[in-house]
Scaffold this motif. Sequence first.
Motif, PDB file in Angstrom:
ATOM      1  N   HIS A   5     -44.361  10.471 -47.449  1.00 54.76           N
ATOM      2  CA  HIS A   5     -45.137   9.653 -46.505  1.00 54.76           C
ATOM      3  C   HIS A   5     -46.538  10.229 -46.325  1.00 54.76           C
ATOM      4  O   HIS A   5     -47.517   9.494 -46.234  1.00 54.76           O
ATOM      5  CB  HIS A   5     -44.420   9.600 -45.154  1.00 54.76           C
ATOM      6  CG  HIS A   5     -43.397   8.523 -45.070  1.00 54.76           C
ATOM      7  ND1 HIS A   5     -42.091   8.709 -45.440  1.00 54.76           N
ATOM      8  CD2 HIS A   5     -43.473   7.242 -44.666  1.00 54.76           C
ATOM      9  CE1 HIS A   5     -41.421   7.590 -45.255  1.00 54.76           C
ATOM     10  NE2 HIS A   5     -42.232   6.688 -44.788  1.00 54.76           N
ATOM     11  N   LYS A   6     -46.612  11.565 -46.254  1.00 55.47           N
ATOM     12  CA  LYS A   6     -47.912  12.219 -46.044  1.00 55.47           C
ATOM     13  C   LYS A   6     -48.827  11.958 -47.243  1.00 55.47           C
ATOM     14  O   LYS A   6     -49.979  11.591 -47.080  1.00 55.47           O
ATOM     15  CB  LYS A   6     -47.678  13.721 -45.840  1.00 55.47           C
ATOM     16  CG  LYS A   6     -48.893  14.503 -45.398  1.00 55.47           C
ATOM     17  CD  LYS A   6     -48.480  15.890 -44.926  1.00 55.47           C
ATOM     18  CE  LYS A   6     -49.638  16.859 -44.928  1.00 55.47           C
ATOM     19  NZ  LYS A   6     -50.772  16.451 -44.124  1.00 55.47           N
ATOM     20  N   GLU A  51     -50.077  16.623 -36.916  1.00 59.93           N
ATOM     21  CA  GLU A  51     -50.616  15.432 -37.594  1.00 59.93           C
ATOM     22  C   GLU A  51     -51.154  14.422 -36.582  1.00 59.93           C
ATOM     23  O   GLU A  51     -52.229  13.872 -36.765  1.00 59.93           O
ATOM     24  CB  GLU A  51     -49.521  14.758 -38.438  1.00 59.93           C
ATOM     25  CG  GLU A  51     -49.087  15.542 -39.656  1.00 59.93           C
ATOM     26  CD  GLU A  51     -50.044  15.425 -40.841  1.00 59.93           C
ATOM     27  OE1 GLU A  51     -50.892  14.525 -40.839  1.00 59.93           O
ATOM     28  OE2 GLU A  51     -49.922  16.265 -41.747  1.00 59.93           O
ATOM     29  N   PHE A  91     -49.103   9.586 -39.999  1.00 56.43           N
ATOM     30  CA  PHE A  91     -49.976  10.051 -41.071  1.00 56.43           C
ATOM     31  C   PHE A  91     -51.239   9.199 -41.226  1.00 56.43           C
ATOM     32  O   PHE A  91     -52.102   9.515 -42.035  1.00 56.43           O
ATOM     33  CB  PHE A  91     -49.191  10.135 -42.389  1.00 56.43           C
ATOM     34  CG  PHE A  91     -48.126  11.188 -42.347  1.00 56.43           C
ATOM     35  CD1 PHE A  91     -48.446  12.495 -42.042  1.00 56.43           C
ATOM     36  CD2 PHE A  91     -46.793  10.873 -42.583  1.00 56.43           C
ATOM     37  CE1 PHE A  91     -47.470  13.472 -41.983  1.00 56.43           C
ATOM     38  CE2 PHE A  91     -45.806  11.843 -42.520  1.00 56.43           C
ATOM     39  CZ  PHE A  91     -46.148  13.145 -42.220  1.00 56.43           C
ATOM     40  N   ALA A  92     -51.309   8.097 -40.463  1.00 55.57           N
ATOM     41  CA  ALA A  92     -52.518   7.275 -40.540  1.00 55.57           C
ATOM     42  C   ALA A  92     -53.624   7.828 -39.634  1.00 55.57           C
ATOM     43  O   ALA A  92     -54.765   7.387 -39.701  1.00 55.57           O
ATOM     44  CB  ALA A  92     -52.203   5.840 -40.155  1.00 55.57           C
ATOM     45  N   ALA A  93     -53.279   8.821 -38.794  1.00 58.57           N
ATOM     46  CA  ALA A  93     -54.274   9.361 -37.848  1.00 58.57           C
ATOM     47  C   ALA A  93     -55.450   9.970 -38.610  1.00 58.57           C
ATOM     48  O   ALA A  93     -55.274  10.521 -39.698  1.00 58.57           O
ATOM     49  CB  ALA A  93     -53.616  10.422 -36.967  1.00 58.57           C
ATOM     50  N   ASP A  94     -56.656   9.840 -38.009  1.00 58.12           N
ATOM     51  CA  ASP A  94     -57.832  10.438 -38.643  1.00 58.12           C
ATOM     52  C   ASP A  94     -57.718  11.959 -38.609  1.00 58.12           C
ATOM     53  O   ASP A  94     -57.300  12.532 -37.604  1.00 58.12           O
ATOM     54  CB  ASP A  94     -59.104  10.009 -37.894  1.00 58.12           C
ATOM     55  CG  ASP A  94     -59.488   8.592 -38.288  1.00 58.12           C
ATOM     56  OD1 ASP A  94     -59.104   8.186 -39.401  1.00 58.12           O
ATOM     57  OD2 ASP A  94     -60.131   7.911 -37.475  1.00 58.12           O
ATOM     58  N   HIS A  95     -58.096  12.591 -39.702  1.00 58.77           N
ATOM     59  CA  HIS A  95     -57.970  14.050 -39.770  1.00 58.77           C
ATOM     60  C   HIS A  95     -59.281  14.759 -39.475  1.00 58.77           C
ATOM     61  O   HIS A  95     -60.349  14.236 -39.750  1.00 58.77           O
ATOM     62  CB  HIS A  95     -57.424  14.446 -41.142  1.00 58.77           C
ATOM     63  CG  HIS A  95     -55.934  14.272 -41.217  1.00 58.77           C
ATOM     64  ND1 HIS A  95     -55.142  14.837 -42.166  1.00 58.77           N
ATOM     65  CD2 HIS A  95     -55.088  13.607 -40.411  1.00 58.77           C
ATOM     66  CE1 HIS A  95     -53.880  14.514 -41.958  1.00 58.77           C
ATOM     67  NE2 HIS A  95     -53.826  13.753 -40.892  1.00 58.77           N
ATOM     68  N   ALA A 100     -49.955   8.347 -47.338  1.00 54.01           N
ATOM     69  CA  ALA A 100     -51.032   8.071 -46.378  1.00 54.01           C
ATOM     70  C   ALA A 100     -52.357   8.596 -46.913  1.00 54.01           C
ATOM     71  O   ALA A 100     -53.402   7.960 -46.762  1.00 54.01           O
ATOM     72  CB  ALA A 100     -50.704   8.707 -45.038  1.00 54.01           C
ATOM     73  N   GLU A 101     -52.309   9.764 -47.569  1.00 52.06           N
ATOM     74  CA  GLU A 101     -53.541  10.342 -48.134  1.00 52.06           C
ATOM     75  C   GLU A 101     -54.088   9.426 -49.230  1.00 52.06           C
ATOM     76  O   GLU A 101     -55.293   9.193 -49.324  1.00 52.06           O
ATOM     77  CB  GLU A 101     -53.252  11.728 -48.724  1.00 52.06           C
ATOM     78  CG  GLU A 101     -53.175  12.809 -47.650  1.00 52.06           C
ATOM     79  CD  GLU A 101     -52.605  14.127 -48.167  1.00 52.06           C
ATOM     80  OE1 GLU A 101     -52.258  14.956 -47.327  1.00 52.06           O
ATOM     81  OE2 GLU A 101     -52.485  14.292 -49.396  1.00 52.06           O
ATOM     82  N   ARG A 121     -40.777  13.264 -45.844  1.00 50.49           N
ATOM     83  CA  ARG A 121     -41.971  13.478 -45.026  1.00 50.49           C
ATOM     84  C   ARG A 121     -43.188  13.700 -45.920  1.00 50.49           C
ATOM     85  O   ARG A 121     -44.249  13.123 -45.722  1.00 50.49           O
ATOM     86  CB  ARG A 121     -41.760  14.687 -44.110  1.00 50.49           C
ATOM     87  CG  ARG A 121     -42.913  14.964 -43.172  1.00 50.49           C
ATOM     88  CD  ARG A 121     -42.650  16.185 -42.311  1.00 50.49           C
ATOM     89  NE  ARG A 121     -43.664  16.326 -41.301  1.00 50.49           N
ATOM     90  CZ  ARG A 121     -44.829  16.932 -41.503  1.00 50.49           C
ATOM     91  NH1 ARG A 121     -45.119  17.441 -42.677  1.00 50.49           N
ATOM     92  NH2 ARG A 121     -45.717  17.017 -40.523  1.00 50.49           N
ATOM     93  N   LYS A 155     -55.708   6.366 -47.787  1.00 49.59           N
ATOM     94  CA  LYS A 155     -57.049   6.675 -47.261  1.00 49.59           C
ATOM     95  C   LYS A 155     -58.058   6.823 -48.397  1.00 49.59           C
ATOM     96  O   LYS A 155     -59.184   6.336 -48.309  1.00 49.59           O
ATOM     97  CB  LYS A 155     -56.997   7.958 -46.428  1.00 49.59           C
ATOM     98  CG  LYS A 155     -56.474   7.711 -45.023  1.00 49.59           C
ATOM     99  CD  LYS A 155     -56.401   8.999 -44.242  1.00 49.59           C
ATOM    100  CE  LYS A 155     -55.560   8.794 -42.994  1.00 49.59           C
ATOM    101  NZ  LYS A 155     -55.093  10.043 -42.422  1.00 49.59           N
ATOM    102  N   ALA A 160     -44.780  20.069 -36.675  1.00 48.44           N
ATOM    103  CA  ALA A 160     -45.708  19.710 -37.768  1.00 48.44           C
ATOM    104  C   ALA A 160     -46.240  18.295 -37.556  1.00 48.44           C
ATOM    105  O   ALA A 160     -47.420  18.012 -37.800  1.00 48.44           O
ATOM    106  CB  ALA A 160     -45.000  19.819 -39.112  1.00 48.44           C
ATOM    107  N   ASP A 161     -45.375  17.402 -37.081  1.00 55.25           N
ATOM    108  CA  ASP A 161     -45.808  16.016 -36.823  1.00 55.25           C
ATOM    109  C   ASP A 161     -46.803  15.964 -35.660  1.00 55.25           C
ATOM    110  O   ASP A 161     -47.741  15.167 -35.673  1.00 55.25           O
ATOM    111  CB  ASP A 161     -44.595  15.128 -36.507  1.00 55.25           C
ATOM    112  CG  ASP A 161     -43.726  14.910 -37.736  1.00 55.25           C
ATOM    113  OD1 ASP A 161     -44.174  15.257 -38.845  1.00 55.25           O
ATOM    114  OD2 ASP A 161     -42.598  14.403 -37.594  1.00 55.25           O
ATOM    115  N   ASP A 211     -53.793  18.660 -40.474  1.00 59.64           N
ATOM    116  CA  ASP A 211     -52.856  18.546 -41.580  1.00 59.64           C
ATOM    117  C   ASP A 211     -51.697  19.488 -41.273  1.00 59.64           C
ATOM    118  O   ASP A 211     -51.890  20.699 -41.185  1.00 59.64           O
ATOM    119  CB  ASP A 211     -53.527  19.002 -42.888  1.00 59.64           C
ATOM    120  CG  ASP A 211     -53.960  17.820 -43.704  1.00 59.64           C
ATOM    121  OD1 ASP A 211     -53.163  16.876 -43.814  1.00 59.64           O
ATOM    122  OD2 ASP A 211     -55.087  17.846 -44.216  1.00 59.64           O
ATOM    123  N   GLY A 212     -50.527  18.928 -41.089  1.00 61.75           N
ATOM    124  CA  GLY A 212     -49.357  19.769 -40.747  1.00 61.75           C
ATOM    125  C   GLY A 212     -48.456  19.941 -41.956  1.00 61.75           C
ATOM    126  O   GLY A 212     -47.762  18.997 -42.338  1.00 61.75           O
TER     127      GLY A 212
END
Lengths: 379, 212
Positions: free
Chosen positions: A137-138, B115, B84-88, A141-142, A134, A145, B111-112, B120-121
């Motif tokens: 992946h996080k 996200e 994780f592609a979602a805008d933060h 993705a960062e 996880r 971006k 946590a997801d 941020d989770g």
Amino acid sequence: MNNHNLINTNCPNLENYLQNNAALLLLLLAPDGRIIDANKYARDIVGQEITGENLSSVIVDFSNTFSLEQTLEKNEISHLFNVTSYTGLPQTFYFRFIRQGENILAIGELNHLEVEDLRKNLTSLNNEFSNLNRELHKKNAELVKLNDLKNHFLGMAAHDLRNPIGAIQNLSEFLLEETGDKLNSEHTKFINVIHSSSKYMLNLLDQLLDIARIEAGKLDLDIRPTDIIELIKSCVYLNKVLAEKKKVEIQFHHYERFPDIELDAMKIEQVMHNLLSNAIKFSDPGSTIFVSAFLSNEHITVSVKDEGPGIPKEDIEKLYKPFSKTSVKLPDGEKSTGLGLAIVHKIILGHLGKIWVESKVGEGSSFYFSLPVKSPVKK
Amino acid sequence: MISESLYNEYLAALIEGDKKKCHKLVKDLLDNNISLYDLYVHLFQGSLYHVGHLWEINKISVATEHMATSITESVLTLAYPRIFAADHKGKKAVVSCLVNEYHQIGGKMVADIFEINGWDGYFLGANTPKKELLNMIQEKQPDMLALSLSIYFNMNSLYDVLNDVQKSSPELKVIVGGQAFRWGGRDVGEKFPGVEYVPSIKDLETLLLENE
């Protein structure tokens, strides 16, 4: 079933349970260790054909130290054995040996604390693995971006700088042409520096825009059937002017008739110009650059070979990374943005082709790229 | 939406330990652009509750339950590229299970959900010692702390952690949830003012919308 009882308990239900259902490995052994009988669990674990085998063929005893007789003599309460299971993986059982008339009953059981520990550890490892997955992946993705942001910034900066620097280049060229001998030699030298610097910066900005576009996934290829020999000839012709200034010769050899190759002609021209200008840059006066093309296995391979200083082995991996500099010293007056080969690499990969280099220090370098004749890239 | 027949097919594969089939079903749903909320609530959460129920009524073994959980953890990763592609929005949440809590999947799904809603989770995982949790709160300075509890007998550990969190970070918004609260402890907010029990993912989403 043999004509004896595996278990004698005076309780038929219990015997039936131990024979057919219990998760205990029960083996009835003859005094010489031969297996006379086994319950269902033992046959399921070890294999259906275990009666008649010797106990020593069922257990893993690499050091050959186990003696059934001695174990019985010592009256050992429990003995650890790894049993060869039908899956091929050994399984550990804790055995007890009990005399039953002239025969011996071997009872093997799993250590439930060991199993519990194993389960806990597996769960914890699995949790750890999936959490790392996880996290990965996080982080990925960062990074994606951040890379997008960098490309956006790069593209914007390069685009906004291009016009003023283009004006500086054009006007300094105009000044050089128009002022002629009206300026003293020092001033002419200054304008020459302005002109060559702005030319370099413009080239750098164009390459930055290229990289930003490609990394943003905007390498739009216009794939069409192309006469690649004509394309190479035209690139060689254009670069000959530059080469002749350095007294470098370019030769182009091809021996076969080529079918049309499916490619983006402008992008492959960019690749050829880049490889040729690099070869010229690193060639000494009087040397020759050999360009060749050949067909094999539905692929065309093009090579550009120079007689320059060559590239040390440790630098070859760095060649296609943006802004990476190798230890090869550029000849006087030559400049490199460090982006050209990165763009070439991305263009060739975009065509689902390959690029590689063979080089020997002191003897020169050969750059190769190959492209499929029929492009698998969606048009 | 998840159709009943697809749900039943997925549940059967989950109980049989057919990881490949579970992967395929989830991948097809993602390829068809299913909403992540539907996937998490109606497929993952629904099937895990179902498996838990079967375990409680002695229809399946603990091994089967663990296998189903492992498969779910594995199929969750298929949704990660989208999650994780979602805008933060610049907000952070620390999500954790307590010490001696080995059921982590609920916490991870929470946590997801953070996200998916642009937070941020940060998920600390199962069996997290109190000290580690408190250190992480200091390090990340989250806007919210979410604690997951699956075993009712660990309620006192939760109170112990809440006590320390409220001492060290009195302003931190804390939410709690999990299967343990089926048996009690929903009045946690009375013992620890400011701490909120969140019964479901839907309630969590509502809470996150209110906290935007």
